[in-house]
Write an enzyme that holds these catalytic residues in place. Structure first.
Site, PDB file in Angstrom:
ATOM      1  N   CYS A 241     -34.411 -29.986 -47.611  1.00 14.90           N
ATOM      2  CA  CYS A 241     -33.404 -30.873 -47.041  1.00 14.90           C
ATOM      3  C   CYS A 241     -34.094 -31.998 -46.283  1.00 14.90           C
ATOM      4  CB  CYS A 241     -32.508 -30.090 -46.094  1.00 14.90           C
ATOM      5  SG  CYS A 241     -31.360 -29.005 -46.934  1.00 14.90           S
TER       6      CYS A 241
ATOM      7  N   ARG B  27     -26.965 -24.677 -52.277  1.00 13.75           N
ATOM      8  CA  ARG B  27     -28.360 -24.236 -52.099  1.00 13.75           C
ATOM      9  C   ARG B  27     -28.437 -22.973 -51.248  1.00 13.75           C
ATOM     10  NH1 ARG B  27     -32.564 -28.806 -50.635  1.00 13.75           N
ATOM     11  NH2 ARG B  27     -33.690 -26.857 -50.455  1.00 13.75           N
TER      12      ARG B  27
ATOM     13  N   LYS C 120     -30.840 -15.934 -47.006  1.00 11.81           N
ATOM     14  CA  LYS C 120     -31.641 -16.899 -47.781  1.00 11.81           C
ATOM     15  C   LYS C 120     -33.062 -16.988 -47.246  1.00 11.81           C
ATOM     16  CE  LYS C 120     -31.261 -21.518 -46.983  1.00 11.81           C
ATOM     17  NZ  LYS C 120     -32.606 -22.099 -46.711  1.00 11.81           N
ATOM     18  N   ASN C 121     -33.184 -17.204 -45.948  1.00  9.71           N
ATOM     19  CA  ASN C 121     -34.523 -17.444 -45.404  1.00  9.71           C
ATOM     20  C   ASN C 121     -35.385 -16.195 -45.350  1.00  9.71           C
ATOM     21  OD1 ASN C 121     -33.903 -20.098 -45.240  1.00  9.71           O
ATOM     22  ND2 ASN C 121     -33.768 -20.204 -43.009  1.00  9.71           N
TER      23      ASN C 121
ATOM     24  N   ASP D 297     -30.469 -24.453 -37.455  1.00  9.52           N
ATOM     25  CA  ASP D 297     -29.583 -24.358 -38.622  1.00  9.52           C
ATOM     26  C   ASP D 297     -28.120 -24.143 -38.222  1.00  9.52           C
ATOM     27  OD1 ASP D 297     -31.722 -24.762 -40.269  1.00  9.52           O
ATOM     28  OD2 ASP D 297     -31.911 -22.683 -40.912  1.00  9.52           O
TER      29      ASP D 297
ATOM     30  N   ARG E 172     -41.115 -32.800 -41.606  1.00  2.70           N
ATOM     31  CA  ARG E 172     -41.545 -31.507 -42.099  1.00  2.70           C
ATOM     32  C   ARG E 172     -42.993 -31.476 -42.605  1.00  2.70           C
ATOM     33  NH1 ARG E 172     -36.258 -28.526 -44.503  1.00  2.70           N
ATOM     34  NH2 ARG E 172     -37.135 -26.809 -43.342  1.00  2.70           N
TER      35      ARG E 172
HETATM   36  C1  UD1 Z   1     -37.584 -22.724 -41.599  1.00  2.00           C
HETATM   37  C2  UD1 Z   1     -36.260 -22.492 -42.284  1.00  2.00           C
HETATM   38  C3  UD1 Z   1     -35.240 -23.533 -41.849  1.00  2.00           C
HETATM   39  C4  UD1 Z   1     -35.137 -23.578 -40.348  1.00  2.00           C
HETATM   40  C5  UD1 Z   1     -36.516 -23.718 -39.711  1.00  2.00           C
HETATM   41  C6  UD1 Z   1     -36.486 -23.623 -38.189  1.00  2.00           C
HETATM   42  C7  UD1 Z   1     -36.813 -21.455 -44.395  1.00  2.00           C
HETATM   43  C8  UD1 Z   1     -36.893 -21.592 -45.887  1.00  2.00           C
HETATM   44  N1  UD1 Z   1     -36.446 -22.543 -43.731  1.00  2.00           N
HETATM   45  O1  UD1 Z   1     -38.065 -24.006 -42.017  1.00  2.00           O
HETATM   46  O2  UD1 Z   1     -33.985 -23.177 -42.421  1.00  2.00           O
HETATM   47  O3  UD1 Z   1     -34.351 -24.699 -39.983  1.00  2.00           O
HETATM   48  O4  UD1 Z   1     -37.399 -22.689 -40.190  1.00  2.00           O
HETATM   49  O5  UD1 Z   1     -35.908 -22.421 -37.795  1.00  2.00           O
HETATM   50  O6  UD1 Z   1     -37.021 -20.392 -43.847  1.00  2.00           O
HETATM   51  N2  UD1 Z   1     -44.023 -28.284 -38.168  1.00  2.00           N
HETATM   52  C9  UD1 Z   1     -45.173 -29.049 -38.066  1.00  2.00           C
HETATM   53  N3  UD1 Z   1     -46.263 -28.681 -38.825  1.00  2.00           N
HETATM   54  C10 UD1 Z   1     -46.251 -27.598 -39.648  1.00  2.00           C
HETATM   55  C11 UD1 Z   1     -45.082 -26.818 -39.736  1.00  2.00           C
HETATM   56  C12 UD1 Z   1     -43.971 -27.179 -38.983  1.00  2.00           C
HETATM   57  O7  UD1 Z   1     -45.217 -30.036 -37.336  1.00  2.00           O
HETATM   58  O8  UD1 Z   1     -47.285 -27.324 -40.290  1.00  2.00           O
HETATM   59  C13 UD1 Z   1     -42.836 -28.647 -37.344  1.00  2.00           C
HETATM   60  C14 UD1 Z   1     -41.643 -29.072 -38.222  1.00  2.00           C
HETATM   61  O9  UD1 Z   1     -41.724 -30.433 -38.546  1.00  2.00           O
HETATM   62  C15 UD1 Z   1     -40.485 -28.776 -37.297  1.00  2.00           C
HETATM   63  C16 UD1 Z   1     -40.943 -27.518 -36.558  1.00  2.00           C
HETATM   64  O10 UD1 Z   1     -42.369 -27.486 -36.688  1.00  2.00           O
HETATM   65  O11 UD1 Z   1     -40.302 -29.818 -36.363  1.00  2.00           O
HETATM   66  C17 UD1 Z   1     -40.344 -26.223 -37.086  1.00  2.00           C
HETATM   67  O12 UD1 Z   1     -40.607 -26.086 -38.433  1.00  2.00           O
HETATM   68  P1  UD1 Z   1     -40.739 -24.660 -39.160  1.00  2.00           P
HETATM   69  O13 UD1 Z   1     -40.424 -23.584 -38.168  1.00  2.00           O
HETATM   70  O14 UD1 Z   1     -42.042 -24.623 -39.853  1.00  2.00           O
HETATM   71  O15 UD1 Z   1     -39.562 -24.742 -40.206  1.00  2.00           O
HETATM   72  P2  UD1 Z   1     -39.589 -24.385 -41.748  1.00  2.00           P
HETATM   73  O16 UD1 Z   1     -40.444 -23.191 -41.978  1.00  2.00           O
HETATM   74  O17 UD1 Z   1     -39.848 -25.614 -42.530  1.00  2.00           O
END
Ligand code: UD1
Length: 408
Positions: free
Chosen positions: A105, A386, A11-12, A294, A110
Site C-alpha cells: 500500500c 487484499r 493476514k499479517n 492499521d 517504507r
Molecule cells: C507491517 C504490517 C502493516 C503494519 C505495520 C506496522 C505486514 C505484512 N504488514 O508492515 O500492516 O501497518 O507492520 O504495524 O505485516 N522502517 C524503516 N526501515 C526498515 C523497516 C521499517 O524505516 O527497514 C519504518 C517504516 O517506514 C515505518 C516503520 O518503520 O515507518 C514501521 O514499519 P514496519 O513495522 O516494518 O512495517 P511493515 O513490516 O512494513
C-alpha cells in the site's frame, strides 16, 4: 446493525508463514486461512520459484521440496509488501536471492534498511540495482546480535526467517512485539525451530540444521476484528464476533471510550453501542501494545460523527491521511497538518462516491459509508480485497446493507 460472524484468519500472520514454508522440504498446512488477494499473490511468488501452493476452503497447502530459481521476478512482488519476507527465507534456503523491490500500500516510504543491515550482520552481502535487490552469502548465514533502532514488524520477521537455520545464536534487541510475531514464532517452533522470547523486545533464536512441515490453525485477524467493532461503534447496535483471542488492551480502551460495551465469552466478543460515539481527545498510533496504525483510518471514520473534537496523530507511516479528502466528500469536518488530524464530529454524513487509496482507507470508507445517510459508492475496492474476505458478505452478516457492483 445486528448480526454475528467468525473473524477471518490473520493476514499479517499468514504472509510471513508462507515465506517460512520455504525453510523446509515438507508440506505445511495452514487452516482458517483467509481468501484474500495478498495470500494469492504470495502463492504466485512461491509457484514462480518452483514451490507448490494450493488454496481450498480455508486451507492453504504449501510445499517447497524443490526451489528451482533464486530470482523472484514474479510481477506481483512489486505490488506486495510482504514479498520482502522472501529475502530472509530464501537466504536461509538458497544462500542467495534476487527480488524485485517490494511494493504494498502507498502509505509511506517504507524503506528496508533495517532488514538489509541485519542480513549484513549475519554475513550476507546486498546489492541494490534499479528495481532489484540481490542478497547472498558465501557460506551459511551466521547468528548475530542484532539491535533494531525501531521495532519494525517486517525486519523482526525477516531476521527470524533467516536466523532459524543459521549457524549459532541470533539475538534481536528492540524486536517488534505484535501478536503476529508471537504467532510466527509459534509456527516456526512447530516446524522445529528454537525461538524464545516472542512477545518481548528480546528474541533469541538458536539456529537448527533442518526444519520440518507442520499444520497450523491460524488465529483471528485483530484488525479485521477492529473493523467490525468500528462498524458497531459508528452505526450503533450489536454484533457477536466469534474468535478465541482476547481484544488487545489499547483497542479495548479506545472502543470503550467511543461508548461501546465489550463482553467476552469463550466463543468470542459481544459488542454493543447504544449512543453517539464519544470523542477521543488525543491518540497517537504506536507499535504494539500501542494503538495500531492499521486501525487509524477505521477510528477516524467513526470519529467523524463523535460528540466533540478528536485528535489523531499518525506515529508510524507518514502518508496515511489521504482518506481525509474522501471523508470530506461525505460531509466530514477534518483538518490535518503533517501527521496530526483534528476531527470535529458532525451530526450527519451524506452519501457520495469515494475512492480507496489503500487497504485500510478502503475499510475506513466502508465504515463511513455505513454511517452515512443514503447509498454511497467506494471505488478501487480491489484494495479492500487484499485483506478482507468477501467484505460485502461480512457486512451483510452484521446486518449492514452492502453489495458489489457486478462490474467491480
Ligand atoms: C507491517 C504490517 C502493516 C503494519 C505495520 C506496522 C505486514 C505484512 N504488514 O508492515 O500492516 O501497518 O507492520 O504495524 O505485516 N522502517 C524503516 N526501515 C526498515 C523497516 C521499517 O524505516 O527497514 C519504518 C517504516 O517506514 C515505518 C516503520 O518503520 O515507518 C514501521 O514499519 P514496519 O513495522 O516494518 O512495517 P511493515 O513490516 O512494513
Amino acid at each position: 446493525m445486528q448480526g454475528e460472524l467468525t473473524v477471518q484468519g490473520s493476514k499479517n500472520a499468514v504472509l510471513p508463514m508462507m515465506a517460512a514454508s520455504l525453510l523446509c522440504r515438507e508440506t505445511t498446512v495452514i487452516r482458517h486461512c483467509p481468501d484474500i488477494l495478498d495470500v494469492h499473490g504470495m502463492e504466485r511468488v512461491i509457484r514462480s520459484i518452483g514451490g507448490k501452493a494450493a488454496y481450498a476452503d480455508g486451507s492453504l497447502v504449501l510445499r517447497a521440496d524443490e526451489v528451482k530459481n533464486d530470482v523472484i521476478e514474479e510481477k506481483t512482488v512489486g505490488e506486495l509488501r510482504a514479498s520482502v519476507l522472501f529475502l530472509g527465507s530464501m537466504l536461509a534456503r538458497c544462500r542467495r536471492v534476487k527480488i524485485h523491490y517490494p511494493g504494498g500500500c502507498s502509505i509511506g516510504r517504507r524503506p528496508i534498511d533495517m532488514h538489509l543491515a541485519a542480513f549484513a550482520r549475519m554475513g550476507a552481502v546486498t546489492e541494490e540495482s534499479g528495481e532489484f535487490i540481490r542478497c547472498q552469502c558465501a557460506g551459511k548465514l551466521r547468528g548475530a546480535e542484532i539491535p533494531l533502532p525501531f521495532p519494525s514488524v517486517g525486519a523482526t520477521e525477516n531476521i527470524l526467517l533467516a536466523a532459524v537455520r543459521a549457524e549459532g545464536d541470533t539475538v534481536i534487541r528492540g524486536a517488534a512485539r505484535e501478536p503476529e510475531i508471537v504467532e510466527l514464532c509459534g509456527f516456526l517452533n512447530a516446524m522445529g525451530a528454537r525461538v524464545q522470547g516472542a512477545g518481548t523486545s528480546r528474541i533469541r533464536i538458536r539456529g537448527v540444521e533442518r526444519l520440518h512441515g507442520t499444520e497450523w490453525n491460524l488465529g483471528a485477524d485483530r484488525i479485521v476484528f477492529l473493523t467490525h467493532a468500528m462498524f458497531a461503534a459508528g452505526c450503533g447496535g450489536e454484533a457477536f464476533l466469534r474468535m478465541k483471542e482476547p481484544v488487545p488492551a489499547e483497542e479495548k480502551r479506545v472502543l470503550e471510550t467511543l461508548g461501546c460495551q465489550l463482553l467476552a465469552d469463550p466463543e468470542g466478543i459481544r459488542i454493543r453501542q447504544r449512543s453517539v460515539p464519544g470523542r477521543i481527545p488525543y491518540i497517537c498510533t504506536r507499535p504494539y501494545p500501542g494503538y495500531p496504525t492499521d486501525g487509524q483510518s477505521l477510528l477516524m471514520a467513526v470519529l467523524t460523527k463523535a460528540r466533540g473534537v478528536s485528535t489523531i496523530e499518525e506515529g508510524i507511516f507518514e502518508n496515511r491521511f489521504r482518506m481525509v479528502l474522501q471523508l470530506r466528500k461525505l460531509g466530514a469536518d477534518i483538518d490535518f497538518v503533517s501527521s496530526r488530524a483534528r476531527i470535529t464530529g458532525v451530526t450527519r454524513l451524506h452519501s457520495g462516491t469515494v475512492r480507496a487509496d489503500d487497504l485500510r482507507s478502503g475499510a475506513g470508507l466502508l465504515i463511513a459509508a455505513a454511517m452515512a445517510e443514503g447509498v454511497s459508492e467506494i471505488r478501487q475496492s480491489r484494495y479492500i480485497d487484499r485483506g478482507y474476505e468477501k467484505m460485502e458478505e461480512q457486512m451483510r452478516a452484521l446486518g449492514l446493507r452492502a453489495r458489489r457492483r457486478p462490474d467491480a
